[in-house]
Write an enzyme that holds these catalytic residues in place. Structure first.
Site, mmCIF file in Angstrom:
data_model
loop_
_atom_site.group_PDB
_atom_site.id
_atom_site.type_symbol
_atom_site.label_atom_id
_atom_site.label_comp_id
_atom_site.label_asym_id
_atom_site.label_seq_id
_atom_site.Cartn_x
_atom_site.Cartn_y
_atom_site.Cartn_z
ATOM 1 N N SER A 1 17.209 5.814 38.474
ATOM 2 C CA SER A 1 17.498 5.133 37.889
ATOM 3 C C SER A 1 15.513 4.829 37.802
ATOM 4 O O SER A 1 14.419 4.544 38.750
ATOM 5 C CB SER A 1 17.804 3.846 36.822
ATOM 6 N N TYR B 1 22.635 -4.105 37.421
ATOM 7 C CA TYR B 1 21.955 -2.314 37.348
ATOM 8 C C TYR B 1 21.345 -2.346 38.261
ATOM 9 O O TYR B 1 20.786 -0.970 38.963
ATOM 10 C CB TYR B 1 21.499 -2.051 35.722
#
Length: 253
Positions: free
Chosen positions: A145, A158
């Site tokens: 990510s 996350y």
């Protein structure tokens, strides 16, 4: 011919989180390049993705399982091997996200996000890696990510997990490159998926994000197709431990 290096004829892939979004786009792209694909889903069935793969003349296998269950990775790998007899490509795409201020972040949310986004990636990579090392070849693609590089806002678990995915990718590459196994990652930018629905529906945050993206648009799942096929193919045989950013130019700003 260079285009032959991108072909995946005769290869078998396992793609997690392939019922829709990024995983579905990647699974279909691998099939279009020639691979047979085992597609995993959890809350949503991957049957539709499998149907698209079959329409492209490739074999598919629909699998279900909760990544919070530590037995799921082994079941997925065993089922793929039982059906196809080999596993050449693993795409660790399954993921989840929980948003809350760090001071209010729930312990259960932290545990689930880290378990699904990082620990299950480790388990699947270890299982697939053993098989690939025995065969002397294989490709593992982890979905990282932008938050593998940045801290984000309201997503501490996350960000921690995706930072871990990038480092795990490098750690495994260091051990397995000489054994014929390529371990790399793709770091998508802001993509139009379920995970970003809240951001896209917030007019202020959506505007702020779009103003930062040089390409001027949210990414689409299909934007990852080329990167996935490249990293799954012989065209990337000398790439190890790399995190390939596909972000519309976000990190360049």
């Amino acid at each position: 011919m260079i285009l032959d290096a991108f072909k995946l004829d005769g290869k078998v892939a396992l793609v997690t989180g392939a019922s829709r979004g990024l995983g579905a786009a990647i699974a279909i792209a691998l099939a279009e390049a020639g691979a047979h694909v085992a597609c995993h889903g959890n809350t949503h069935s991957p049957e539709e993705t499998c149907a698209e793969i079959e329409r492209r003349g490739r074999s598919s296998l629909a699998l279900r399982g909760d990544m919070l269950d530590r037995a799921t990775p082994q079941r997925l790998v065993e089922a793929t091997l039982a059906r196809f007899g080999q596993l050449d490509i693993l795409v660790n795409n399954a993921g989840t996200i929980r948003r809350a201020p760090a001071t209010e972040y729930a312990e259960d949310d932290w545990r689930e996000v880290v378990e699904i986004n990082l620990t299950s990636v480790w388990r699947l990579a270890q299982l697939a890696g053993r098989h690939m090392i025995e065969r002397g070849r294989g490709k593992i693609i982890n979905i990282a990510s932008l938050l593998s590089f940045q801290g984000g806002i309201l997503v501490p678990a996350y960000a921690a997990a995706k930072g871990g995915v990038a480092q795990l990718t490098k750690a495994l590459a260091n051990e397995w490159a000489a054994k014929g196994v390529n371990v790399n990652a793709i770091a998508p930018g802001y993509m139009a998926t379920d995970n970003t629905r809240a951001l896209r529906e917030d007019p202020v945050r959506s505007r702020q994000i779009l103003e930062r993206i040089p390409a001027g648009r949210w990414g689409e799942p299909a934007d990852l197709a080329g990167a996935a096929v490249f990293l799954a193919s012989a065209a990337s045989d000398y790439m190890h431990g790399h995190v390939l950013v596909v972000d519309g130019g976000w990190l360049a700003r």
